[in-house]
Scaffold this active site. Structure first.
Site, PDB file in Angstrom:
ATOM      1  CG  HIS A 133      -4.985  -4.684  -6.414  1.00  0.00           C
ATOM      2  ND1 HIS A 133      -3.659  -4.927  -6.150  1.00  0.00           N
ATOM      3  CD2 HIS A 133      -5.696  -5.429  -5.507  1.00  0.00           C
ATOM      4  CE1 HIS A 133      -3.563  -5.765  -5.120  1.00  0.00           C
ATOM      5  NE2 HIS A 133      -4.775  -6.084  -4.730  1.00  0.00           N
ATOM      6  CG  ASP A 150      -6.307  -7.696  -2.182  1.00  0.00           C
ATOM      7  OD1 ASP A 150      -5.179  -7.189  -2.025  1.00  0.00           O
ATOM      8  OD2 ASP A 150      -7.213  -7.167  -2.842  1.00  0.00           O
ATOM      9  CB  CYS A 199      -1.080  -7.354  -7.022  1.00  0.00           C
ATOM     10  SG  CYS A 199      -1.374  -6.251  -8.411  1.00  0.00           S
TER      11      CYS A 199
END
Length: 353
Positions: A133, A150, A199
């Site tokens: 991630h 995030d 992401c």
């Protein structure tokens, strides 16, 4: 979630490719789009060029295709481009910076910034790779904040404190100043991803939008377009400057005491982008659409590009209203429109396969 590992590729000169001096995506430059499409069809080992200390290959660019996971080279190149867009205000690390902090190799980290006074900047961007991630920390030296972004809404107090400790050590070592008044925060009121692959693209946009003070106007739906933007800016080795904000007030006074002119869009109701037989006829529809949009948004974030979109959407609203008259019995012919008016400019197609 996105992987960081890059492919090992050979530096074969026969596989190198020469880039044009500038690549842009515009309606009149189909050659650039064709070049990029052809480029992505080349063998993955084809070398694109050297960007700072990173050599980019076709295999790296392919991670920008929809649903693919961005790798570390793309992230590092884009962070570098953001920094180079305003060297006096922005400093960006690469994705290995935080890993060095975790391994307590502070002395080596200090060497990375020995020629840079980070406290003279406004922003410091620190991309964070967390196994599968991507996230990003952005330091604001003016407000003395360390902010964590995030796209999955995760929180990590320990990570923020590690970066804060690094900043304090850097301050004591280089400035011998008073390191007080700093705070850490998780930024929640930002666009979030609703998939498992974007992401890295969100991290690029978090960094760009924060340092350029842009309105958060991206989402999953815009990610294919944003991935193309990252690709072309990486090939051009330059961030496309965001449109200048339209000034709310101008110095030009109208005949009404409390009415000042607002800077206009580049397009108008008489523009050639509209069919000849309806130019200069859409003023009320465009004005009504503009009032609704400008009243429902913060005017400080309206751009010239946004005003152009308002004119186009206002014209589409005009077309819709004229079409609705067809349903009214005995409607005068002057209110009806020909079928040729029903077309509205379609958005450009994606160039990434």
């Amino acid at each position: 979630m996105e992987g960081m590992k890059t492919n090992n590729v050979s530096n074969n000169k026969e596989n190198n490719v020469d880039l044009p001096s500038k690549i842009e995506k515009t309606n009149s430059q189909l050659e650039s789009q064709n070049f990029i499409s052809d480029l992505l069809k080349k063998p993955p080992t084809t070398k694109i060029g050297t960007f700072s200390n990173d050599e980019l290959f076709v295999s790296d660019l392919l991670t920008l295709r929809p649903t693919m996971w961005l790798n570390d080279k793309i992230i590092n190149v884009y962070m570098r481009l953001i920094m180079e867009s305003d060297m006096s205000s922005i400093y960006a690390t690469n994705s290995f910076f935080y890993k060095k902090l975790l391994s307590a190799q502070n002395n080596e980290i200090h060497k990375w910034t020995k020629n840079v006074d980070i406290f003279s900047k406004k922003w410091m961007i620190i991309p964070i790779h967390l196994d599968n991630h991507w996230a990003v920390c952005i330091v604001n030296f003016i407000k003395k904040t360390v902010s964590y972004y995030d796209s999955q809404g995760r929180k990590d107090e320990g990570l923020l404190n590690i970066i804060l400790q690094y900043l304090e050590a850097e301050c004591n070592k280089r400035k011998s100043g008073n390191f007080s008044g700093w705070r850490v925060q998780h930024v929640d009121d930002v666009p979030k991803q609703n998939n498992f692959w974007d992401c890295g693209a969100y991290v690029c946009m978090y960094a760009l939008y924060t340092c350029k003070n842009l309105k958060w106007d991206f989402s999953d739906e815009k990610m294919p377009e944003i991935r193309e933007q990252i690709l072309m800016e990486s090939l051009n080795k330059k961030i496309r400057e965001p449109p200048a904000l339209i000034r709310n007030r101008m110095s030009l006074q109208t005949s009404h005491q409390h009415v000042l002119l607002i800077e206009s869009a580049a397009e108008s109701q008489a523009s050639a982008i509209f069919p000849q037989d309806r130019r200069d006829s859409q003023c009320m529809a465009i004005a009504l659409y503009a009032v609704v949009i400008m009243c429902s948004n913060d005017q400080k974030n309206i751009t010239r590009r946004g005003m152009d979109e308002i004119i186009k959407e206002g014209d589409a609203y005009y077309v819709s209203c004229r079409n609705s008259f067809k349903k009214i019995p005995n409607c005068p012919k002057k209110f009806l429109m020909s079928s040729s008016d029903n077309s509205v400019e379609s958005p450009p197609t994606n160039i990434l396969p």
